[in-house]
Design a protein around this motif. Structure first.
Motif, mmCIF file in Angstrom:
data_model
loop_
_atom_site.group_PDB
_atom_site.id
_atom_site.type_symbol
_atom_site.label_atom_id
_atom_site.label_comp_id
_atom_site.label_asym_id
_atom_site.label_seq_id
_atom_site.Cartn_x
_atom_site.Cartn_y
_atom_site.Cartn_z
ATOM 1 N N PHE A 187 44.936 40.828 3.164
ATOM 2 C CA PHE A 187 44.116 40.652 1.975
ATOM 3 C C PHE A 187 43.764 39.287 1.925
ATOM 4 O O PHE A 187 44.942 38.358 1.869
ATOM 5 N N PRO A 188 42.662 38.761 1.956
ATOM 6 C CA PRO A 188 42.496 37.166 2.257
ATOM 7 C C PRO A 188 42.712 36.749 0.620
ATOM 8 O O PRO A 188 42.330 36.870 -0.360
ATOM 9 N N TYR A 189 43.565 35.615 0.723
ATOM 10 C CA TYR A 189 44.008 34.718 -0.318
ATOM 11 C C TYR A 189 44.303 35.614 -1.629
ATOM 12 O O TYR A 189 43.675 35.236 -2.675
ATOM 13 N N PRO A 190 45.438 36.354 -1.420
ATOM 14 C CA PRO A 190 45.680 37.046 -2.871
ATOM 15 C C PRO A 190 46.310 36.103 -3.929
ATOM 16 O O PRO A 190 47.230 35.251 -3.360
ATOM 17 N N ASP A 191 45.960 36.034 -5.087
ATOM 18 C CA ASP A 191 46.625 35.498 -6.190
ATOM 19 C C ASP A 191 47.001 35.940 -7.204
ATOM 20 O O ASP A 191 47.774 35.555 -8.274
ATOM 21 N N GLY A 192 47.403 37.390 -6.887
ATOM 22 C CA GLY A 192 48.174 38.302 -8.085
ATOM 23 C C GLY A 192 48.356 39.770 -7.358
ATOM 24 O O GLY A 192 47.470 40.089 -6.905
#
Length: 366
Positions: A187-192
């Protein structure tokens, strides 16, 4: 007899009209009071609250970007005393849970400078033990690494789920402080990230949010596979909570604009429409973490957001939405919720960058 019957009718009518207590009562005035300031070392500090020594009182572990982990022992009245300091190197996240089943909470940290997860086991009546490092293939973000503890494989031990720059990795807890790689989801650039059984099949499902402002829900048919991705509107700080009291966990995204996805119990998530998310944008401009708890004791789930601008609370309403709550003192990097003074109400601990301190905010809601 007629008097008793009349009294019964009056009580029933009062209950129907919402005059007999419960969720239909006027909302309490939620308020918090700072009672303790704890000195830490670092601009970005992540917090975890748990009983690390097994004395029955909640403690606070603070991991700073300076590399220092500080444990503050709770006395059960909202006050704390510094108990332990450990120099670990740059850390970007911390979570707490009983990894080895001995009754004392342990700590898991993310170290992006070495691309590793670090486990420190708690000891009953004592302190955190020596760090055990686990190298991972996941490249970690330098400032914010979402970490979650869940028993993903259902073996009775909580596992570690971490989000890196390009994927989400699952690590099996071996019960002795060591971890074993179990699975990866790109998953690209997960932040949560959030994990919960949303479709009722007994296995945890995965919700991931990305910096692109979108989220994805993936069903977990077993311990290592997440499949059948469904894109969800909204992104940032995903949290799960039963917002409509139907026994099913719903999904909330809190970054930039609030979005609520109502669960039908089978994992079908429907975006709640007819609300004005822009009215809450002052609370959700940039969110690094979301805590779900009933802060005012009205039976609804509320949100405490870690935000660097316009910090405050979002209070749950009867229509599965939220309204602006009171402001918190100032911008903070991390927040934890727990009953620190043991009065039955949820308190908050917030990490502030300047000066680097953790403020314990005791719940004074009446």
């Amino acid at each position: 007899m007629r008097t008793d019957r009349l009294a019964g009718w009056v009580a029933a009518l009062a209950l129907l009209l919402g005059c007999g207590g419960g969720r239909n009562q006027p909302r309490p005035e939620v308020s918090f009071q700072k009672v303790t300031s704890l000195s830490v070392n670092g601009i970005r500090t992540s917090l975890a609250a748990a009983d690390f020594d097994g004395d029955g009182h909640l403690d606070i572990a603070a991991a700073s970007d300076s590399g220092r982990l500080t444990v503050f022992g709770g006395r059960g009245d909202g006050s704390f005393a510094q108990r332990q300091q450990i120099q670990l190197g740059t850390t970007a996240a911390i979570v707490a849970g009983d990894m080895d089943g001995n009754g004392a909470a342990d700590v898991v940290l993310a170290r992006p400078d070495r691309t590793e997860l670090v486990v420190l086991l708690g000891q009953l009546g004592g302190m955190l033990g020596a760090p055990v490092a686990h190298m991972i293939s996941n490249v970690l973000a330098p400032t914010n690494v979402p970490l979650v503890l869940r028993d993903v494989d259902r073996d009775g031990r909580i596992d570690v789920v971490a989000a890196g720059i390009s994927n989400v990795t699952i690590h099996r807890n071996m019960g002795d402080g060591t971890l074993m790689d179990m699975g990866t989801y790109a998953f690209p650039y997960p932040d949560g990230i959030a994990l919960a059984d949303l479709d009722g099949d007994g296995w945890d499902d995965l919700v991931v949010s990305g910096t692109s402002g979108s989220g994805v829900f993936l069903r977990g048919p077993d311990a290592t596979t997440f499949s059948s991705p469904t894109e969800l509107a909204g992104g940032g700080g995903p949290a799960v909570a039963d917002l409509d009291d139907d026994g099913d966990l719903d999904v909330v995204f809190t970054n930039a604009f609030l979005s609520v996805h109502v669960n039908d119990g089978r994992g079908h998530l429907q975006l709640l429409t007819g609300r004005d998310p822009e009215a809450l944008v002052t609370r959700t401009f940039y969110v690094s973490g979301t805590v779900v708890a009933d802060l005012d004791g009205d039976g609804r789930q509320d949100l405490a957001l870690s935000t660097t601008s316009n910090p405050g609370l979002l209070m749950g309403t009867d229509d599965r939405w939220f309204q602006l709550g009171p402001d918190l003192p100032e911008a903070h990097w991390s927040i934890a919720a727990a009953d620190f003074d043991e009065d039955g109400r949820v308190d908050l601990a917030a990490a502030y960058p300047v000066p680097p301190e953790v403020h314990v905010l005791v719940n004074r809601t009446r």
